[in-house]
Design an enzyme around this catalytic site. Structure first.
Site, PDB file in Angstrom:
ATOM      1  CB  THR A  91      -0.942   0.005   1.402  1.00  0.00           C
ATOM      2  OG1 THR A  91      -0.214  -0.098   2.392  1.00  0.00           O
ATOM      3  CG2 THR A  91      -1.927  -1.048   1.075  1.00  0.00           C
TER       4      THR A  91
ATOM      5  CE  LYS B 222      -0.904  -6.141  -5.232  1.00  0.00           C
ATOM      6  NZ  LYS B 222      -1.792  -4.933  -5.646  1.00  0.00           N
TER       7      LYS B 222
ATOM      8  CG  HIS C  35      -4.423  -1.986  -7.974  1.00  0.00           C
ATOM      9  ND1 HIS C  35      -3.279  -2.142  -8.459  1.00  0.00           N
ATOM     10  CD2 HIS C  35      -4.153  -0.878  -6.954  1.00  0.00           C
ATOM     11  CE1 HIS C  35      -2.394  -1.191  -7.716  1.00  0.00           C
ATOM     12  NE2 HIS C  35      -2.825  -0.540  -6.894  1.00  0.00           N
TER      13      HIS C  35
ATOM     14  NE  ARG D 228      -6.211   2.101  -3.911  1.00  0.00           N
ATOM     15  CZ  ARG D 228      -6.471   3.038  -3.203  1.00  0.00           C
ATOM     16  NH1 ARG D 228      -7.516   2.875  -2.144  1.00  0.00           N
ATOM     17  NH2 ARG D 228      -5.718   4.044  -2.937  1.00  0.00           N
TER      18      ARG D 228
ATOM     19  CG  ASP E  51      -4.787  -8.191  -3.619  1.00  0.00           C
ATOM     20  OD1 ASP E  51      -5.659  -7.891  -4.229  1.00  0.00           O
ATOM     21  OD2 ASP E  51      -3.672  -7.629  -3.547  1.00  0.00           O
TER      22      ASP E  51
ATOM     23  NE  ARG F 164      -9.839   0.178   0.181  1.00  0.00           N
ATOM     24  CZ  ARG F 164      -9.811  -0.444  -1.022  1.00  0.00           C
ATOM     25  NH1 ARG F 164      -9.730  -1.742  -1.383  1.00  0.00           N
ATOM     26  NH2 ARG F 164     -10.004   0.179  -2.115  1.00  0.00           N
TER      27      ARG F 164
HETATM   28  C1  LIG Z   1      -4.194   2.919   0.073  1.00  0.00           C
HETATM   29  C2  LIG Z   1      -3.656   1.668  -0.830  1.00  0.00           C
HETATM   30  C3  LIG Z   1      -2.595   1.884  -1.523  1.00  0.00           C
HETATM   31  C4  LIG Z   1      -2.166   0.827  -2.456  1.00  0.00           C
HETATM   32  N1  LIG Z   1      -1.021   0.988  -3.055  1.00  0.00           N
HETATM   33  C5  LIG Z   1      -0.563   0.036  -3.807  1.00  0.00           C
HETATM   34  C6  LIG Z   1       0.896  -0.077  -4.577  1.00  0.00           C
HETATM   35  O1  LIG Z   1       1.567   0.931  -4.179  1.00  0.00           O
HETATM   36  N2  LIG Z   1       1.120  -1.107  -5.083  1.00  0.00           N
HETATM   37  C7  LIG Z   1       0.107  -2.162  -5.440  1.00  0.00           C
HETATM   38  O2  LIG Z   1       0.845  -3.259  -6.199  1.00  0.00           O
HETATM   39  N3  LIG Z   1      -0.976  -2.221  -4.924  1.00  0.00           N
HETATM   40  C8  LIG Z   1      -1.389  -0.988  -4.064  1.00  0.00           C
HETATM   41  N4  LIG Z   1      -2.627  -1.284  -3.597  1.00  0.00           N
HETATM   42  C9  LIG Z   1      -3.502  -2.391  -3.869  1.00  0.00           C
HETATM   43  C10 LIG Z   1      -3.049  -3.407  -2.731  1.00  0.00           C
HETATM   44  O3  LIG Z   1      -2.086  -3.999  -2.702  1.00  0.00           O
HETATM   45  C11 LIG Z   1      -4.238  -4.685  -2.753  1.00  0.00           C
HETATM   46  O4  LIG Z   1      -4.326  -5.137  -4.142  1.00  0.00           O
HETATM   47  C12 LIG Z   1      -5.772  -4.122  -2.244  1.00  0.00           C
HETATM   48  O5  LIG Z   1      -5.422  -3.274  -1.289  1.00  0.00           O
HETATM   49  C13 LIG Z   1      -6.272  -5.421  -1.716  1.00  0.00           C
HETATM   50  O6  LIG Z   1      -7.627  -5.014  -1.473  1.00  0.00           O
HETATM   51  P1  LIG Z   1      -8.075  -4.848   0.122  1.00  0.00           P
HETATM   52  O7  LIG Z   1      -7.540  -3.469   0.470  1.00  0.00           O
HETATM   53  O8  LIG Z   1      -9.427  -4.921   0.119  1.00  0.00           O
HETATM   54  O9  LIG Z   1      -7.397  -5.700   0.852  1.00  0.00           O
HETATM   55  C14 LIG Z   1      -3.118  -0.307  -2.617  1.00  0.00           C
HETATM   56  C15 LIG Z   1      -4.318  -0.294  -1.991  1.00  0.00           C
HETATM   57  C16 LIG Z   1      -4.510   0.630  -1.131  1.00  0.00           C
HETATM   58  C17 LIG Z   1      -5.763   0.374  -0.209  1.00  0.00           C
END
Ligand SMILES: Cc1cc2nc3c(=O)[nH]c(=O)nc-3n(C[C@H](O)[C@H](O)[C@H](O)COP(=O)(O)O)c2cc1C
Length: 382
Positions: free
Chosen positions: A80, A254, A278, A281, A309, A333
């Protein structure tokens, strides 16, 4: 001091109380109408568990082998970005919590701390997630730095061909570097616990991984601006091949959803895949990982580790994913809410909640361990 939090939803509310809205929304929000985000959370609820009784369930194990390593639980911390904006040192707080829990921590390609710092904290648990830079020399250096620091698993995120349109962020005016606009100032005044800590730590923290590449003399704002400009860029299969050639350790891709991409990633040398949208998002109406995971499993067989995930908030989500064929799961999260709300205690609590919740469920349904052969029989579609 973690208050009365007993589940991840409580940690989410605690993070919401502490953080300015503009920051909380950045963690919490998804793209468009947030249908994909909600679907991630509800996808697991399509399933129920079928229990087996009159078994001695006093000894249960949630240990899991993954790519040659043994972890105490079948879940880790997903990358994250900018975690250090929500709580000073949050990247390292999360790395340390993962080490204590003996689960993997994936450091984001847009972390605040450096890979060297994270490896010092969690040498056996820290993976590094790469966002390739526009300038290949930077990408190469990032990969080699991770390797030199002793990191053994590189995660290449492929599901951001463009920046996601997250409407909460657009409305709130969220942007990196984080500027103290009148809006954020007011928001900060209403969330003094965050604001005081942020300001006492010097405001926008320096993105230590990217600092060496920014023009000489760049301050934290300039480094963040440089990282943003350089870290989201077009990537193709050729890049994946370059990363594979450079990287000696395990390579995890990923953000894979399509079975053909999954097969190709393995042909290109991936040692494992994370099935992920992701966290909802990037674009709305993203297909969810629990739907695609069985399809990918069928395409790839059992030799390739498949991780998942998105939407993991409870032990039952984790067990559902494993019953559907996942080898391992990650949460983004859940642990970030914990760290943002309560620091190290919150990160420990988030991991502990998931661990205990899973353990309790395993006991309830007579599931003594996570041997993949036995798991599908516990799951029924609702
Ligand atoms: C605030 C935030 C920042 C994130 N930043 C990245 C990142 O820098 N690189 C990445 O591969 N995924 C990023 N993700 C995605 C997460 O690695 C992951 O795929 C996702 O949060 C999984 O869903 P969940 O939040 O419901 O567990 C981010 C997610 C969030 C919520």
């Amino acid at each position: 001091m973690t208050g009365k939090a007993i589940n991840i939803a409580d940690l989410r509310l605690a993070a919401k109380r502490r953080l300015p809205k503009i920051l909380f929304d950045w963690i919490d929000g998804g793209a468009g109408d947030e249908l994909g985000l909600r679907e991630n959370e509800t996808a697991f609820a399509r399933y129920r568990f079928l229990p087996r009784y009159l078994l001695d369930v006093s000894n249960r194990s949630q240990k899991k082998e993954l790519m040659g390593r043994s972890y105490d639980s079948p879940f880790g911390i997903a990358p994250t970005g900018y975690a250090g904006l929500f709580r000073p040192g949050a990247d390292l707080i999360l790395a340390d919590a993962a080490r204590r829990a003996n689960v993997p921590f994936v450091m984001s390609g847009t972390s605040i701390a450096s890979i060297e710092e994270a490896m010092a904290v969690a040498p056996d648990h820290c993976w590094y997630q790469l966002y390739g830079a526009v300038d290949y020399a930077i990408t190469k250096d990032l990969i080699l730095r991770a390797q030199k620091a002793g990191c053994r698993t590189l995660v290449v995120t492929i599901d951001i061909p463009l920046a996601g349109r997250r409407e909460r962020d657009m409305r709130n005016g969220f942007g990196i570097p984080l500027r103290f606009t009148p809006g954020l100032l007011l928001d900060g005044l209403m969330h003094p616990a965050w604001a005081v800590q942020y300001l006492l730590n010097g405001g926008m923290p320096t993105m230590a991984n990217w600092a060496p590449y920014a023009p000489a003399g760049s301050n934290a704002m300039a480094v963040a601006g440089f990282a943003i400009q350089h870290s989201y860029c077009v990537q193709t299969w050729d890049h994946l091949r370059q990363f594979r050639d450079l990287w000696d350790g395990k390579l995890v891709v990923k953000g894979v959803m399509h079975p053909d991409d999954a097969t190709k990633a393995v042909e290109f040398g991936a040692d494992g895949l994370i099935v992920s949208n992701h966290g909802g998002r990037q674009y709305d109406r993203a297909v969810t990982a629990p739907i695609m995971l069985p399809v990918l499993r069928k395409a790839l067989g059992t030799a390739v580790p498949l991780m998942l995930d998105g939407g993991i908030r409870r032990g039952s989500d984790i067990l559902t994913a494993l019953c559907l064929g996942a080898d391992f799961t990650f949460c983004g999260r859940a642990t970030l809410y914990g760290a943002a709300a309560y620091g190290a205690e919150g990160a420990d609590l988030a991991l502990g909640i998931l661990r205990d919740d899973l353990d309790q469920l395993m006991g309830q349904i007579g599931c003594l361990d996570l041997d993949p052969a036995g798991l599908p029989a516990f799951l029924v579609e609702a």
